[in-house]
Design a protein around this motif. Structure first.
Motif, PDB file in Angstrom:
ATOM      1  N   SER A  17     -12.398   1.031  -4.329  1.00 30.35           N
ATOM      2  CA  SER A  17     -11.361   2.071  -4.326  1.00 30.35           C
ATOM      3  C   SER A  17     -10.502   1.896  -5.566  1.00 30.35           C
ATOM      4  CB  SER A  17     -10.487   1.916  -3.078  1.00 30.35           C
ATOM      5  OG  SER A  17      -9.225   2.509  -3.293  1.00 30.35           O
ATOM      6  N   PRO A  18     -10.106   3.005  -6.212  1.00 31.59           N
ATOM      7  CA  PRO A  18      -9.229   2.868  -7.386  1.00 31.59           C
ATOM      8  C   PRO A  18      -7.933   2.128  -7.055  1.00 31.59           C
ATOM      9  CG  PRO A  18     -10.039   5.117  -7.208  1.00 31.59           C
ATOM     10  CD  PRO A  18     -10.457   4.413  -5.946  1.00 31.59           C
ATOM     11  N   ALA A  19      -7.500   2.202  -5.782  1.00 34.11           N
ATOM     12  CA  ALA A  19      -6.261   1.510  -5.406  1.00 34.11           C
ATOM     13  C   ALA A  19      -6.412  -0.008  -5.507  1.00 34.11           C
ATOM     14  CB  ALA A  19      -5.845   1.898  -3.987  1.00 34.11           C
ATOM     15  N   LEU A  20      -7.654  -0.500  -5.508  1.00 36.19           N
ATOM     16  CA  LEU A  20      -7.877  -1.949  -5.637  1.00 36.19           C
ATOM     17  C   LEU A  20      -8.063  -2.383  -7.088  1.00 36.19           C
ATOM     18  CD1 LEU A  20     -10.303  -2.677  -2.645  1.00 36.19           C
ATOM     19  CD2 LEU A  20      -7.864  -3.220  -2.806  1.00 36.19           C
ATOM     20  N   PHE A  21      -8.036  -1.438  -8.018  1.00 33.28           N
ATOM     21  CA  PHE A  21      -8.311  -1.810  -9.414  1.00 33.28           C
ATOM     22  C   PHE A  21      -7.430  -2.967  -9.907  1.00 33.28           C
ATOM     23  CE2 PHE A  21      -8.120  -1.251 -14.067  1.00 33.28           C
ATOM     24  CZ  PHE A  21      -9.456  -1.443 -14.350  1.00 33.28           C
ATOM     25  N   PRO A  22      -6.127  -2.958  -9.621  1.00 29.77           N
ATOM     26  CA  PRO A  22      -5.302  -4.083 -10.097  1.00 29.77           C
ATOM     27  C   PRO A  22      -5.732  -5.436  -9.503  1.00 29.77           C
ATOM     28  CG  PRO A  22      -3.939  -2.246  -9.346  1.00 29.77           C
ATOM     29  CD  PRO A  22      -5.332  -1.928  -8.921  1.00 29.77           C
ATOM     30  N   ARG A 155      -9.612   9.900  -2.409  1.00 31.21           N
ATOM     31  CA  ARG A 155      -8.197   9.622  -2.176  1.00 31.21           C
ATOM     32  C   ARG A 155      -7.948   8.157  -1.812  1.00 31.21           C
ATOM     33  NH1 ARG A 155      -5.677  14.796   0.814  1.00 31.21           N
ATOM     34  NH2 ARG A 155      -5.815  16.167  -0.960  1.00 31.21           N
ATOM     35  N   ASP A 156      -8.497   7.315  -2.631  1.00 37.24           N
ATOM     36  CA  ASP A 156      -8.359   5.858  -2.518  1.00 37.24           C
ATOM     37  C   ASP A 156      -9.113   5.235  -1.351  1.00 37.24           C
ATOM     38  OD1 ASP A 156      -6.991   5.487  -4.880  1.00 37.24           O
ATOM     39  OD2 ASP A 156      -5.026   5.657  -3.960  1.00 37.24           O
ATOM     40  N   ARG A 157      -9.873   6.039  -0.595  1.00 40.90           N
ATOM     41  CA  ARG A 157     -10.722   5.473   0.454  1.00 40.90           C
ATOM     42  C   ARG A 157     -12.117   5.193  -0.093  1.00 40.90           C
ATOM     43  NH1 ARG A 157      -7.191   8.141   4.236  1.00 40.90           N
ATOM     44  NH2 ARG A 157      -7.654   7.525   6.366  1.00 40.90           N
ATOM     45  N   PHE A 158     -12.787   4.263   0.579  1.00 42.66           N
ATOM     46  CA  PHE A 158     -14.201   3.990   0.337  1.00 42.66           C
ATOM     47  C   PHE A 158     -15.007   5.272   0.486  1.00 42.66           C
ATOM     48  CE2 PHE A 158     -18.348   3.186   2.179  1.00 42.66           C
ATOM     49  CZ  PHE A 158     -18.825   2.070   1.518  1.00 42.66           C
ATOM     50  N   ASN A 159     -15.971   5.513  -0.401  1.00 46.43           N
ATOM     51  CA  ASN A 159     -16.961   6.541  -0.064  1.00 46.43           C
ATOM     52  C   ASN A 159     -18.374   6.044  -0.329  1.00 46.43           C
ATOM     53  OD1 ASN A 159     -17.860   7.208  -2.625  1.00 46.43           O
ATOM     54  ND2 ASN A 159     -16.739   9.117  -2.725  1.00 46.43           N
ATOM     55  N   MET A 160     -19.300   6.711   0.334  1.00 41.98           N
ATOM     56  CA  MET A 160     -20.664   6.189   0.345  1.00 41.98           C
ATOM     57  C   MET A 160     -21.390   6.419  -0.963  1.00 41.98           C
ATOM     58  SD  MET A 160     -22.616   4.560   2.475  1.00 41.98           S
ATOM     59  CE  MET A 160     -22.605   4.944   4.234  1.00 41.98           C
ATOM     60  N   GLU A 161     -21.317   7.641  -1.509  1.00 41.30           N
ATOM     61  CA  GLU A 161     -22.196   7.953  -2.640  1.00 41.30           C
ATOM     62  C   GLU A 161     -21.855   7.125  -3.874  1.00 41.30           C
ATOM     63  OE1 GLU A 161     -20.221  10.074  -1.100  1.00 41.30           O
ATOM     64  OE2 GLU A 161     -18.917  11.130  -2.515  1.00 41.30           O
TER      65      GLU A 161
END
Lengths: 245, 245
Positions: A17-22, A155-161
């Motif tokens: 997730s982009p929210a985990l990038f840091p 929206r910052d959630r995991f997605n499959m593809e």
């Protein structure tokens, strides 16, 4: 093929997730691969296949409007749909127009362009999609740096593809023993890809964004984005713009 | 078994890192399952199996010290090791002592207790591990609420063992059609569990935290934590303390 000792293995991680990038980005000297299979990074690769000169990813609709007022071609998408007043959204088919050849295009999307802008701190940032899968793997193997696969998600959630594509890259990388230091996120993504890869479209049928796009009658886009290796372009972020060599 | 229409299906999601909790937690009326297989939630379940009265999870070593000074039994672990000056860490075997029966125990760990404290906003917060897998599934099926499986991970990164446990819960839940609304994170976790479940220990051999614990000679703990269904306890957070009914 070289067989390096463990201390010199390259680290391969997937940021889901982009929210985990840091959390994941602690190493400027790595290559970040930004992934938004449905549809931003697939559209970006397609744009270069069709002769677009450069793409400027922007995070906000306001920035996109400013470019539009200056006369740029601007793509703008939110929640799967084109925003009123812009030229197109993030359908790969929108980037096949003759009038765009040789042009600069500005793009803002729900997830993909935000991930691109978040990744800017890294030494090298490239764009991946199933369309240029092998080209991305070859690029990373030539660079011989640590690899961080950044899924744009939803929206910052995991997605499959996006995770499946990350797994496809991991599967390709580990053929070179240099890329032998897999984080759990890389192993998990690869194993998921191995479950799904014989029929990606079927595997994705019940996933959330796939359903969202199907409701918007975007089946043709989905089928397009799930093709593997129809492009040899690896768009790279240089300054504020994506280009290809 | 009821066969509810789609609008009334319960949502099942997996939050793969505590850092993503604010993204996933939008629904006070759900049950959050906190998961830290190696080893905090396995140790907590074991503590109740052995007659401990309640466990107070605290996030910082400073808080743990304050409780210690007041005369509590206090477990404190960071990076897999017991912190000097405390009674024990998060090995399940530490919680099998006779002197702890009927007592209140305070616990702080690298990942698990932080995840527990982050989850406090939810309506119901329970603790899951392979040791009480079926008990957790049964609890959730009785509650009939949305489910958020919160993996403690490793320093906010994805980890494999917590994700596999989340997948095991999803596999159990979907036997009831009420739990038919799976987020991509839930589907992915379940498919990974299905790849791994026939031999969890073997599957986890090359994962990061498993390797970390093996270096610390904690093979016995690992084997203990990977046992399924040896406990029927479902510890639940009520106020500041975990208890069982």
């Amino acid at each position: 093929m070289e067989n390096p000792d463990a201390a010199h293995l390259r680290k391969v991680e997937v940021c889901l997730s982009p929210a985990l990038f840091p959390v994941y980005y602690s190493n400027k000297n790595c290559v970040v691969v930004v992934i938004d299979v449905f549809r931003a990074t697939s559209a970006i690769v397609t744009a270069f296949d069709n002769g677009i000169k450069e793409i400027i990813p922007v995070s906000s609709i306001e920035e996109a409007k400013e470019y539009k007022e200056k006369g740029y071609f601007v793509g703008a998408e939110r929640k799967g749909e084109i925003i009123e007043g812009f030229d197109f959204g993030n359908s790969p088919f929108s980037y096949m127009q003759d009038q765009l050849k040789g042009q600069t295009v500005v793009l803002t999307t729900t997830n993909g362009t935000k991930a691109l802008n978040r990744a800017k701190a890294a030494d090298r940032v490239i764009v991946g999609s199933f369309l240029n899968l092998t080209a991305v793997i070859n690029y990373l193997r030539e660079q011989k740096k640590d690899v961080l696969l950044l899924c744009a998600g939803w929206r910052d959630r995991f997605n499959m593809e996006d995770t499946l594509f990350a797994g496809a890259v991991v599967e390709g990388l580990i053929e070179d023993p240099l890329f032998g230091n897999l984080a759990d996120s890389a192993t998990a993504s690869m194993h998921l890809y191995q479950v799904a890869k014989d029929d990606l479209n079927e595997y994705l049928k019940n996933t959330s964004h796939r359903r969202r796009l199907a409701r918007l009658n975007l089946e043709k886009d989905i089928a397009y984005c799930l093709q593997r290796d129809i492009s040899s372009n690896v768009p790279e972020l240089v300054g504020n713009a994506l280009t290809v060599k």
